[in-house]
Design a protein around this motif. Sequence first.
Motif, PDB file in Angstrom:
ATOM      1  N   ASN A  66      31.874 -13.165  24.467  1.00 61.06           N
ATOM      2  CA  ASN A  66      31.107 -11.944  24.697  1.00 61.06           C
ATOM      3  C   ASN A  66      31.889 -10.768  24.119  1.00 61.06           C
ATOM      4  OD1 ASN A  66      29.634 -13.780  26.163  1.00 61.06           O
ATOM      5  ND2 ASN A  66      29.954 -12.795  28.145  1.00 61.06           N
TER       6      ASN A  66
ATOM      7  N   GLY B 246      32.765  -8.033  31.429  1.00 61.25           N
ATOM      8  CA  GLY B 246      32.002  -7.838  32.655  1.00 61.25           C
ATOM      9  C   GLY B 246      30.513  -8.064  32.523  1.00 61.25           C
ATOM     10  N   LYS B 247      29.785  -7.566  33.526  1.00 63.44           N
ATOM     11  CA  LYS B 247      28.334  -7.725  33.550  1.00 63.44           C
ATOM     12  C   LYS B 247      27.682  -7.015  32.366  1.00 63.44           C
ATOM     13  CE  LYS B 247      27.725  -8.356  38.545  1.00 63.44           C
ATOM     14  NZ  LYS B 247      27.059  -7.843  39.771  1.00 63.44           N
ATOM     15  N   GLU B 248      28.257  -5.892  31.971  1.00 62.62           N
ATOM     16  CA  GLU B 248      27.697  -5.161  30.824  1.00 62.62           C
ATOM     17  C   GLU B 248      27.713  -6.043  29.579  1.00 62.62           C
ATOM     18  OE1 GLU B 248      28.736  -1.407  27.849  1.00 62.62           O
ATOM     19  OE2 GLU B 248      30.035  -1.847  29.563  1.00 62.62           O
TER      20      GLU B 248
ATOM     21  N   GLN C  92      16.979 -16.198  33.062  1.00 69.08           N
ATOM     22  CA  GLN C  92      16.971 -15.290  31.925  1.00 69.08           C
ATOM     23  C   GLN C  92      16.187 -15.833  30.727  1.00 69.08           C
ATOM     24  OE1 GLN C  92      18.084 -12.219  32.354  1.00 69.08           O
ATOM     25  NE2 GLN C  92      18.548 -12.895  34.430  1.00 69.08           N
TER      26      GLN C  92
ATOM     27  N   GLU D 151      27.716  -9.313  29.510  1.00 66.37           N
ATOM     28  CA  GLU D 151      26.784 -10.425  29.679  1.00 66.37           C
ATOM     29  C   GLU D 151      25.349  -9.988  29.433  1.00 66.37           C
ATOM     30  OE1 GLU D 151      29.789 -12.568  32.887  1.00 66.37           O
ATOM     31  OE2 GLU D 151      27.843 -11.812  33.583  1.00 66.37           O
ATOM     32  N   LEU D 152      25.030  -8.779  29.904  1.00 62.60           N
ATOM     33  CA  LEU D 152      23.709  -8.223  29.616  1.00 62.60           C
ATOM     34  C   LEU D 152      23.514  -8.031  28.119  1.00 62.60           C
ATOM     35  CD1 LEU D 152      21.014  -6.933  30.410  1.00 62.60           C
ATOM     36  CD2 LEU D 152      22.235  -4.778  30.779  1.00 62.60           C
TER      37      LEU D 152
ATOM     38  N   GLN E 249      25.550 -20.537  37.573  1.00 62.08           N
ATOM     39  CA  GLN E 249      25.380 -19.974  36.238  1.00 62.08           C
ATOM     40  C   GLN E 249      24.178 -20.587  35.527  1.00 62.08           C
ATOM     41  OE1 GLN E 249      29.047 -19.897  33.886  1.00 62.08           O
ATOM     42  NE2 GLN E 249      30.248 -19.838  35.767  1.00 62.08           N
TER      43      GLN E 249
ATOM     44  N   ASN F 204      30.280 -13.264  35.570  1.00 63.07           N
ATOM     45  CA  ASN F 204      30.284 -12.005  36.318  1.00 63.07           C
ATOM     46  C   ASN F 204      28.931 -11.723  36.954  1.00 63.07           C
ATOM     47  OD1 ASN F 204      33.033 -10.681  35.705  1.00 63.07           O
ATOM     48  ND2 ASN F 204      32.324 -11.292  33.677  1.00 63.07           N
ATOM     49  N   SER F 205      27.884 -12.223  36.358  1.00 59.41           N
ATOM     50  CA  SER F 205      26.540 -12.023  36.894  1.00 59.41           C
ATOM     51  C   SER F 205      26.142 -13.093  37.895  1.00 59.41           C
ATOM     52  CB  SER F 205      25.519 -12.009  35.747  1.00 59.41           C
ATOM     53  OG  SER F 205      25.782 -10.965  34.833  1.00 59.41           O
TER      54      SER F 205
ATOM     55  N   THR G 292      16.462  -6.741  33.349  1.00 56.10           N
ATOM     56  CA  THR G 292      17.083  -6.941  32.043  1.00 56.10           C
ATOM     57  C   THR G 292      16.137  -6.323  31.036  1.00 56.10           C
ATOM     58  OG1 THR G 292      18.053  -9.024  32.745  1.00 56.10           O
ATOM     59  CG2 THR G 292      17.910  -8.630  30.382  1.00 56.10           C
TER      60      THR G 292
ATOM     61  N   PHE H 112      28.283 -16.240  31.778  1.00 48.90           N
ATOM     62  CA  PHE H 112      27.631 -15.297  32.695  1.00 48.90           C
ATOM     63  C   PHE H 112      28.272 -15.340  34.083  1.00 48.90           C
ATOM     64  CE2 PHE H 112      24.154 -16.532  29.693  1.00 48.90           C
ATOM     65  CZ  PHE H 112      24.076 -15.325  29.022  1.00 48.90           C
TER      66      PHE H 112
END
Length: 310
Positions: free
Chosen positions: A288, A292-294, A72, A296-297, A65, A56-57, A28, A54
């Motif tokens: 968000n 997707g993961k993008e 994180q 969440e990041l 989660q 998707n991650s 990250t 989170f």
Amino acid sequence: MNRSNFLKNSALAAGSILAGNAVLASATTSCNTNTAVAPGKPFTMNYAPHDGMFKNSAGADFLDQIRFMYDQGFRSIEDNGMSSRSPAEQEKIGNLLAKLGMAMGVFVLDKGGNGANTLAAGKQEYIDIFLKGCRQAVEVSKRCGGKLATVVPGDFARNLPLDIQNANVITALRKGAEILEPHGIVMVLEPLSDTPDLYLRTSAQTYLICKGVNSPSCKILYDMYHMQKNEGNMINNIKLTWDEIAYFQIGDNPGRNEPTTGEVNYKNIFKFLHEKGYKGVLGMEHGNSRPGKEGELRVIEAYRESDNFM
């Protein structure tokens, strides 16, 4: 995004920031080189993600989660829908939080007030529903460790003078406080912007109600998304109502997504809260901005950027 989406998806110390080393997570990095921080390092302020943020991650399991959130650098969660979870699931969440040294932010007090049973009306059947929710909150708190329960007194009773409505709400909340106070549970009153029918609208009005209830178990939930919409001038209004605020929630406006996506300068607000000595939880009650993961990041990156105020 409205409150119902989040429902689906002692107290002032409940959110104390924990020091120590965190487990390093998979790559990250911040898109701003000035805010690059090793993944897993605890944030300066105590931000609390919610179920689904989170997924998707980390997967659909809320326990997984929570572990991901810890990895994180988050040290709290909030869960509006905790009251509707099974007792066994509440206990599992509470046990995991205790194991990780994480705090539980707010859960919504069941039937804490809505348009169908507004406390402003002063009707006994509505008060009884509210008090049943208070008694339930005591049991939920024992299982999950949460000491903060969100209460929305419902809609205006427009057939009554405003001061009579104020008195009705204060009377009902005093009865609720009598149930919660021996257990160290705080009901946090949340002024909202969802519709003009909602009784609680501003921080000043909520401050007046808390002063009227006059209990450590009745305080303000200052949701910065709603307050930006309803009144703006947030730092000044937080100063004016500071001694009755027990909890904050985050959401940028417009859009009700993570910081950096709207008009609110969250870095300045977090800096102000830090300088005021706020040690409690800041609930991430927003969506968000990306899928997707993008996406969440990006949420994690946005908090790293906004938390970089020292």
